[in-house]
Motif scaffolding. Structure first.
Motif, mmCIF file in Angstrom:
data_model
loop_
_atom_site.group_PDB
_atom_site.id
_atom_site.type_symbol
_atom_site.label_atom_id
_atom_site.label_comp_id
_atom_site.label_asym_id
_atom_site.label_seq_id
_atom_site.Cartn_x
_atom_site.Cartn_y
_atom_site.Cartn_z
ATOM 1 N N ILE A 1 43.920 -75.540 -18.750
ATOM 2 C CA ILE A 1 43.751 -74.944 -17.942
ATOM 3 C C ILE A 1 44.927 -73.697 -17.522
ATOM 4 O O ILE A 1 46.012 -74.888 -17.076
ATOM 5 N N VAL A 2 44.607 -72.450 -17.295
ATOM 6 C CA VAL A 2 45.682 -71.957 -16.493
ATOM 7 C C VAL A 2 45.534 -71.286 -15.436
ATOM 8 O O VAL A 2 44.445 -71.211 -14.844
ATOM 9 N N SER A 3 46.672 -71.409 -15.289
ATOM 10 C CA SER A 3 46.634 -70.823 -13.400
ATOM 11 C C SER A 3 48.016 -70.791 -12.747
ATOM 12 O O SER A 3 49.129 -70.657 -13.156
ATOM 13 N N PRO A 4 48.439 -69.051 -12.160
ATOM 14 C CA PRO A 4 49.483 -67.995 -11.629
ATOM 15 C C PRO A 4 50.400 -68.927 -10.774
ATOM 16 O O PRO A 4 49.573 -69.503 -9.936
ATOM 17 N N VAL B 1 47.736 -78.245 -18.278
ATOM 18 C CA VAL B 1 47.953 -77.229 -17.203
ATOM 19 C C VAL B 1 49.122 -77.136 -17.254
ATOM 20 O O VAL B 1 49.642 -76.980 -17.493
ATOM 21 N N VAL B 2 48.459 -75.909 -17.564
ATOM 22 C CA VAL B 2 49.556 -74.015 -17.987
ATOM 23 C C VAL B 2 50.035 -73.886 -16.982
ATOM 24 O O VAL B 2 49.123 -72.429 -16.490
ATOM 25 N N LEU B 3 50.979 -73.706 -16.612
ATOM 26 C CA LEU B 3 50.797 -72.179 -15.017
ATOM 27 C C LEU B 3 51.840 -71.241 -15.770
ATOM 28 O O LEU B 3 53.692 -71.760 -16.155
ATOM 29 N N THR B 4 51.396 -70.031 -15.779
ATOM 30 C CA THR B 4 52.330 -68.815 -16.085
ATOM 31 C C THR B 4 52.591 -68.299 -14.814
ATOM 32 O O THR B 4 52.965 -68.768 -14.147
ATOM 33 N N LYS B 5 53.804 -67.258 -15.319
ATOM 34 C CA LYS B 5 53.995 -66.172 -14.080
ATOM 35 C C LYS B 5 55.683 -67.024 -13.975
ATOM 36 O O LYS B 5 55.641 -66.547 -12.694
ATOM 37 N N VAL B 6 56.321 -67.750 -14.630
ATOM 38 C CA VAL B 6 56.480 -69.102 -13.549
ATOM 39 C C VAL B 6 57.816 -67.955 -13.442
ATOM 40 O O VAL B 6 58.865 -68.476 -13.032
ATOM 41 N N ASP B 7 58.660 -66.359 -14.384
ATOM 42 C CA ASP B 7 59.256 -66.086 -13.882
ATOM 43 C C ASP B 7 59.509 -65.735 -12.900
ATOM 44 O O ASP B 7 59.881 -64.773 -12.508
ATOM 45 N N ILE C 1 49.920 -83.434 -18.676
ATOM 46 C CA ILE C 1 50.819 -82.906 -18.820
ATOM 47 C C ILE C 1 50.535 -81.812 -18.195
ATOM 48 O O ILE C 1 49.791 -80.623 -18.091
ATOM 49 N N VAL C 2 51.337 -81.559 -17.730
ATOM 50 C CA VAL C 2 52.276 -79.767 -17.242
ATOM 51 C C VAL C 2 52.982 -78.846 -17.687
ATOM 52 O O VAL C 2 54.839 -79.666 -17.425
ATOM 53 N N GLU C 3 52.448 -78.221 -17.516
ATOM 54 C CA GLU C 3 53.901 -76.598 -18.456
ATOM 55 C C GLU C 3 54.005 -75.446 -17.680
ATOM 56 O O GLU C 3 52.849 -74.827 -17.080
ATOM 57 N N THR C 4 54.962 -75.566 -17.549
ATOM 58 C CA THR C 4 55.628 -73.804 -16.438
ATOM 59 C C THR C 4 56.224 -73.053 -17.364
ATOM 60 O O THR C 4 57.423 -73.450 -18.293
ATOM 61 N N VAL C 5 55.572 -72.085 -18.257
ATOM 62 C CA VAL C 5 55.857 -70.806 -18.845
ATOM 63 C C VAL C 5 55.386 -69.503 -18.782
ATOM 64 O O VAL C 5 55.255 -69.197 -17.082
ATOM 65 N N ASN C 6 56.548 -68.413 -19.094
ATOM 66 C CA ASN C 6 56.017 -67.297 -18.998
ATOM 67 C C ASN C 6 55.218 -67.165 -19.972
ATOM 68 O O ASN C 6 55.939 -66.717 -21.726
ATOM 69 N N ALA C 7 54.324 -66.529 -20.353
ATOM 70 C CA ALA C 7 52.768 -66.489 -20.800
ATOM 71 C C ALA C 7 53.179 -65.563 -22.350
ATOM 72 O O ALA C 7 52.990 -64.999 -23.430
ATOM 73 N N LEU C 8 54.178 -64.523 -21.729
ATOM 74 C CA LEU C 8 54.864 -63.348 -22.171
ATOM 75 C C LEU C 8 55.695 -62.895 -23.254
ATOM 76 O O LEU C 8 56.286 -62.231 -23.834
ATOM 77 N N ASP C 9 56.548 -64.518 -23.033
ATOM 78 C CA ASP C 9 57.596 -65.435 -23.906
ATOM 79 C C ASP C 9 57.207 -66.202 -25.020
ATOM 80 O O ASP C 9 56.978 -66.937 -24.468
ATOM 81 N N THR C 10 57.812 -65.651 -26.523
ATOM 82 C CA THR C 10 57.208 -67.025 -27.351
ATOM 83 C C THR C 10 58.434 -68.245 -27.355
ATOM 84 O O THR C 10 57.945 -69.225 -27.256
ATOM 85 N N LEU D 1 48.777 -64.957 -23.055
ATOM 86 C CA LEU D 1 49.042 -66.748 -23.189
ATOM 87 C C LEU D 1 48.593 -66.566 -24.608
ATOM 88 O O LEU D 1 49.440 -66.343 -25.648
ATOM 89 N N ILE D 2 47.160 -65.712 -24.716
ATOM 90 C CA ILE D 2 46.281 -65.843 -25.934
ATOM 91 C C ILE D 2 46.822 -65.234 -27.069
ATOM 92 O O ILE D 2 47.643 -65.424 -28.510
ATOM 93 N N ASN D 3 47.009 -63.850 -26.604
ATOM 94 C CA ASN D 3 47.870 -62.374 -27.047
ATOM 95 C C ASN D 3 49.557 -63.196 -27.790
ATOM 96 O O ASN D 3 50.144 -63.367 -29.376
ATOM 97 N N THR D 4 50.270 -63.995 -27.301
ATOM 98 C CA THR D 4 51.446 -64.198 -27.532
ATOM 99 C C THR D 4 51.433 -65.141 -28.370
ATOM 100 O O THR D 4 51.957 -65.457 -29.200
ATOM 101 N N LEU D 5 50.274 -66.390 -27.962
ATOM 102 C CA LEU D 5 50.641 -67.625 -29.278
ATOM 103 C C LEU D 5 49.675 -66.974 -30.799
ATOM 104 O O LEU D 5 50.424 -67.358 -31.587
ATOM 105 N N LYS D 6 49.337 -65.849 -30.549
ATOM 106 C CA LYS D 6 48.991 -65.560 -31.286
ATOM 107 C C LYS D 6 49.860 -64.128 -32.707
ATOM 108 O O LYS D 6 49.586 -64.266 -33.719
#
Length: 324
Positions: free
Chosen positions: A97-100, A126-132, A152-161, A190-195
């Protein structure tokens, strides 16, 4: 590119193994639906892609379903689903579940996605993007964690592997994942970085619809237009235009307070039966209506005729304004 798949790389789980008979193991073929076309299904097995024509005896099937066929590709049965999401995909293990984080936190939207995921009997992360781009990520994360102590809640930068390494437990071989989130949440990034992760087994798109994709981590991504269209943001006039045809049909229903759930004389139900309307699109429209009102009884008790007329007036007004 010719690619050979094993059942595990296609998302096979012990839950499905338990449903197999001796004949299935010795003589029959196990396949997963990777595309639903007008006249046929496209399936993928360890032997490759093949088609299964639609006919009246087939059960309802969606992308992600596992089926048993004989050696000639004739349908025998559909395996019981481990999860079923909004009648558009099946057998998803985990939903991201992606939220910015660079926008105001939409807790009601996240809660609704969690409800839908739990109703589907899938796991949620829950994947919280744009943590940067966020200075108060910890505070926002804490608010979401209060919804469920086990969530489970994670904070990520979706552009950073490297930032996505926290998602690794959900990306193991044999796991099927899907993504949900509103516009601008960062799902595509997120999809593009995972791929893009470097691996000996690069990402592969399966079938003509490319709804199933293997990921370098070993998991399989289930990404359909139906899931992408499932935007559960609060109803607003900017979305009315895309449902103008459904609104017009609603005016033709026998009853002004028709709920479009099997009532006699329902014009929308008739259009679905005659294949003039896509059932999943109507379901998304009805879900959007219900999300516009916090009262769960809205769709059951409030006459909707006035709303439809107001919405159509809004469409005409905006078209007139655009023409000028």
């Amino acid at each position: 590119m010719d690619t050979t798949f094993t059942l595990l790389t296609l998302g096979w789980q012990p839950y499905f193994q338990q449903q197999l008979s001796l004949d299935d193991l010795e003589s029959n073929q196990i396949a997963r639906i990777c595309s639903c076309q007008t006249n046929h299904y496209e399936l993928i097995s360890e032997s490759g892609l093949f088609q299964l024509d639609h006919h009246d005896d087939l059960p309802e099937m969606v992308i992600g379903d596992w089926v048993i066929t004989d050696a000639n590709g004739n349908f025998l049965r559909r395996l019981d689903r481990s999860s079923s999401f909004e009648d558009c995909v099946a057998n998803v293990d985990t939903v991201f579940i992606v939220s910015p984080l660079d926008q105001d936190l939409n807790l009601p939207l996240i809660k609704r996605y969690l409800e839908l995921t739990h109703e589907a009997q899938a796991d949620a992360v829950v994947v919280l993007t744009k943590v940067d781009a966020c200075d108060d990520a910890s505070e926002k994360r804490a608010l979401i964690e209060q919804l469920d102590p086990l969530l489970i809640v994670e904070t990520v930068n979706a552009l950073d592997t490297d930032s996505l390494s926290c998602l690794a437990p959900s990306l193991k071989k044999g796991k099927t994942i899907a993504l949900l989130g509103g516009e601008g949440a960062g799902k595509s990034a997120l999809i593009n970085t995972l791929k893009s992760v470097k691996s000996e087994t690069p990402s592969v798109e399966i079938g003509s619809s490319k709804a199933l994709q293997t990921l370098p981590h070993g998991a399989i991504l289930l990404d359909t237009q139906g899931l992408r269209d499932l935007q559960i943001a609060q109803y607003n006039s900017s979305k009315i235009e895309s449902y103008a045809d459904i609104l017009a049909l609603a005016e033709e229903c026998r009853f002004s307070d028709c709920h479009h759930q099997g009532e006699p004389g329902c014009a929308i139900a008739k259009a679905i039966k005659e294949n003039r309307l896509d059932e999943s699109r109507v379901a998304n429209f009805m879900l959007m209506l219900s999300e516009d009102n916090d009262d769960d009884s809205f769709s059951k008790s409030k006459p909707q005729g006035k709303f439809y007329r107001s919405a159509q007036s809004d469409i005409r007004a905006r078209k007139h304004s655009a023409a000028e």
